[in-house]
Design an enzyme around this catalytic site. Sequence first.
Site, PDB file in Angstrom:
ATOM      1  N   HIS A   1     -14.785  15.514  33.925  1.00  0.00           N
ATOM      2  CA  HIS A   1     -13.363  15.798  33.738  1.00  0.00           C
ATOM      3  C   HIS A   1     -12.959  16.944  34.643  1.00  0.00           C
ATOM      4  O   HIS A   1     -13.770  17.824  34.927  1.00  0.00           O
ATOM      5  CB  HIS A   1     -13.083  16.170  32.274  1.00  0.00           C
ATOM      6  CG  HIS A   1     -11.632  16.089  31.929  1.00  0.00           C
ATOM      7  ND1 HIS A   1     -10.764  17.137  32.105  1.00  0.00           N
ATOM      8  CD2 HIS A   1     -10.895  15.053  31.454  1.00  0.00           C
ATOM      9  CE1 HIS A   1      -9.554  16.760  31.740  1.00  0.00           C
ATOM     10  NE2 HIS A   1      -9.597  15.498  31.348  1.00  0.00           N
TER      11      HIS A   1
ATOM     12  N   GLU B   1     -12.435   8.722  27.674  1.00  0.00           N
ATOM     13  CA  GLU B   1     -12.440   7.280  27.917  1.00  0.00           C
ATOM     14  C   GLU B   1     -13.642   6.568  27.301  1.00  0.00           C
ATOM     15  O   GLU B   1     -13.591   5.372  27.037  1.00  0.00           O
ATOM     16  CB  GLU B   1     -12.402   6.987  29.420  1.00  0.00           C
ATOM     17  CG  GLU B   1     -11.279   7.642  30.180  1.00  0.00           C
ATOM     18  CD  GLU B   1      -9.912   7.094  29.838  1.00  0.00           C
ATOM     19  OE1 GLU B   1      -9.750   6.489  28.760  1.00  0.00           O
ATOM     20  OE2 GLU B   1      -8.999   7.279  30.650  1.00  0.00           O
TER      21      GLU B   1
HETATM   22  N1  COA Z   1     -20.514  10.233  37.465  1.00  0.00           N
HETATM   23  C1  COA Z   1     -21.287  10.712  38.455  1.00  0.00           C
HETATM   24  N2  COA Z   1     -20.947  11.795  39.181  1.00  0.00           N
HETATM   25  C2  COA Z   1     -19.789  12.399  38.894  1.00  0.00           C
HETATM   26  C3  COA Z   1     -18.961  11.942  37.858  1.00  0.00           C
HETATM   27  C4  COA Z   1     -19.372  10.802  37.128  1.00  0.00           C
HETATM   28  N3  COA Z   1     -18.627  10.327  36.144  1.00  0.00           N
HETATM   29  N4  COA Z   1     -17.858  12.733  37.798  1.00  0.00           N
HETATM   30  C5  COA Z   1     -18.004  13.656  38.761  1.00  0.00           C
HETATM   31  N5  COA Z   1     -19.172  13.453  39.417  1.00  0.00           N
HETATM   32  C6  COA Z   1     -19.709  14.251  40.508  1.00  0.00           C
HETATM   33  C7  COA Z   1     -19.083  13.887  41.835  1.00  0.00           C
HETATM   34  O1  COA Z   1     -19.774  12.844  42.475  1.00  0.00           O
HETATM   35  C8  COA Z   1     -19.181  15.184  42.577  1.00  0.00           C
HETATM   36  O2  COA Z   1     -20.499  15.336  43.023  1.00  0.00           O
HETATM   37  P1  COA Z   1     -20.832  15.970  44.452  1.00  0.00           P
HETATM   38  O3  COA Z   1     -20.242  17.359  44.398  1.00  0.00           O
HETATM   39  O4  COA Z   1     -22.306  15.935  44.537  1.00  0.00           O
HETATM   40  O5  COA Z   1     -20.125  15.111  45.452  1.00  0.00           O
HETATM   41  C9  COA Z   1     -18.949  16.249  41.503  1.00  0.00           C
HETATM   42  O6  COA Z   1     -19.340  15.611  40.269  1.00  0.00           O
HETATM   43  C10 COA Z   1     -17.508  16.697  41.381  1.00  0.00           C
HETATM   44  O7  COA Z   1     -16.668  15.540  41.380  1.00  0.00           O
HETATM   45  P2  COA Z   1     -15.110  15.637  41.674  1.00  0.00           P
HETATM   46  O8  COA Z   1     -14.593  14.261  41.961  1.00  0.00           O
HETATM   47  O9  COA Z   1     -14.836  16.715  42.678  1.00  0.00           O
HETATM   48  O10 COA Z   1     -14.542  16.172  40.293  1.00  0.00           O
HETATM   49  P3  COA Z   1     -13.101  15.980  39.745  1.00  0.00           P
HETATM   50  O11 COA Z   1     -12.823  17.094  38.826  1.00  0.00           O
HETATM   51  O12 COA Z   1     -12.122  15.781  40.850  1.00  0.00           O
HETATM   52  O13 COA Z   1     -13.239  14.588  38.973  1.00  0.00           O
HETATM   53  C11 COA Z   1     -13.048  12.842  37.433  1.00  0.00           C
HETATM   54  C12 COA Z   1     -12.882  14.360  37.670  1.00  0.00           C
HETATM   55  C13 COA Z   1     -12.615  12.499  36.011  1.00  0.00           C
HETATM   56  C14 COA Z   1     -12.142  12.095  38.407  1.00  0.00           C
HETATM   57  C15 COA Z   1     -14.526  12.439  37.662  1.00  0.00           C
HETATM   58  O14 COA Z   1     -15.358  13.152  36.778  1.00  0.00           O
HETATM   59  C16 COA Z   1     -14.759  10.928  37.538  1.00  0.00           C
HETATM   60  O15 COA Z   1     -14.561  10.212  38.509  1.00  0.00           O
HETATM   61  N6  COA Z   1     -15.209  10.427  36.343  1.00  0.00           N
HETATM   62  C17 COA Z   1     -15.437   9.009  36.150  1.00  0.00           C
HETATM   63  C18 COA Z   1     -14.136   8.290  35.861  1.00  0.00           C
HETATM   64  C19 COA Z   1     -13.594   8.622  34.485  1.00  0.00           C
HETATM   65  O16 COA Z   1     -14.304   8.664  33.491  1.00  0.00           O
HETATM   66  N7  COA Z   1     -12.266   8.859  34.460  1.00  0.00           N
HETATM   67  C20 COA Z   1     -11.554   9.203  33.234  1.00  0.00           C
HETATM   68  C21 COA Z   1     -11.137  10.627  33.272  1.00  0.00           C
HETATM   69  S1  COA Z   1     -10.490  11.170  31.704  1.00  0.00           S
END
Ligand code: COA
Length: 374
Positions: A262, A317
């Site tokens: 998140h 989710e």
């Molecule tokens: N599975 C695997 N790795 C994950 C992850 C997940 N669900 N969520 C984040 N990461 C990793 C990324 O690959 C990244 O790794 P890196 O630094 O080695 O490249 C790191 O964690 C940071 O990710 P980032 O996209 O910068 O974080 P964010 O704060 O922008 O992302 C979300 C938040 C929710 C978009 C992200 O956690 C995600 O894509 N989750 C899965 C989708 C989901 O459940 N969405 C519903 C949200 S309520």
Amino acid sequence: MTIQSKTSTALTLVSDPVSPGLENTIAAETIFSHVDGAAGRLIVRGYDLEQLSDWSFEAVLALLWQGLVSHEDTEAEIRVALAQARVHAFRLIETLLPATDNLSQVEGLRLLLSSMPDAEPLAHHVLAVAAVPVFAAAIARRSAGLAPVAPDTTLGHAADFLHMLHGENAPAEKVKALDTYLVTVADHGLNASTFTARVIASTKAGVFSSVVGALCALKGPLHGGAPGPVLDMLDAIGDESNIRAWLVNALVRGERLMGFGHRIYRVRDPRADVLKQAVTGLRDSGGRINFAEAVEKEALALLAEKKPLRPLQTNVEFYTALVLEGVGFPRESFTNVFAAGRMAGWTAHILEQEHLGKLIRPQSKYVGPMPEAR
Ligand code: COA
């Protein structure tokens, strides 16, 4: 900061460092909700989420809209107003429903919502909230080859949503689980879709334009499009013996595990536990919950191992998927059900933004080339 062009013309540019996801930017003041990502706490207008989990969706709407609307102040008034507005929305779908046939369910909802005039005579915030279950249920039924079911004005909002979906009244335990879900996702700070709604509302474009924009932001898999894929993941894993291998392979392929991570929470999302509790109240949910818990446990261990620098925990989710499956929604409709709940927050933020009356217009930092000397 200043940069020099090739013609030595000095340009004054925005000096603060840019964070591409606006992580540390405070872009609005709001009375509606506070997300404390370090403590894993969600406060909705003076209440912890856990205190609201027994409230009806209508009661939470009354809480959010309080002081911002001149009518529909109480839970009972909102219940009546929503029921009337569901009937109004149902009259609108007859001609447009066939146009949703080649679209995904969330695209279908987008189409039907965008058909609503911003100059609609009914109170817009009420109609926007009322319309989503009517449209979402009709679209889900049409995808299954079934005719839409008219709303029943004697039912509460959650009960009528399930009635319009299934064509019969749902058992109390399912109505309760859906009510809890709608309440749990009603508002959540300045998430991407709520921010979008506020930006559009700030231009005075109107409620329906604002909520259509919000829905477009919600539909992405990084925001509201995740719970369907959570079930896809559980199905693909299949059984307990395959959990670790499946998750390891997904991470090796560079995929994200749906339902984890998140932007703000660094600890467990408090909504996950409220929803897990809601699933437990559903008969026959035992097997699914046990399996999901085993997947969750392994996923958290693997994420801690593979991404030690980034605390990744279960988000809303993961158990959303189980609640919505448990009350009988097809997974293709999950984002629309999310929209039905989040519409509470969208409309509240739109009202708040409209009262503020200030256009949202940030600046960008120009990093492109400067013009050649003339
Ligand atoms: N599975 C695997 N790795 C994950 C992850 C997940 N669900 N969520 C984040 N990461 C990793 C990324 O690959 C990244 O790794 P890196 O630094 O080695 O490249 C790191 O964690 C940071 O990710 P980032 O996209 O910068 O974080 P964010 O704060 O922008 O992302 C979300 C938040 C929710 C978009 C992200 O956690 C995600 O894509 N989750 C899965 C989708 C989901 O459940 N969405 C519903 C949200 S309520």
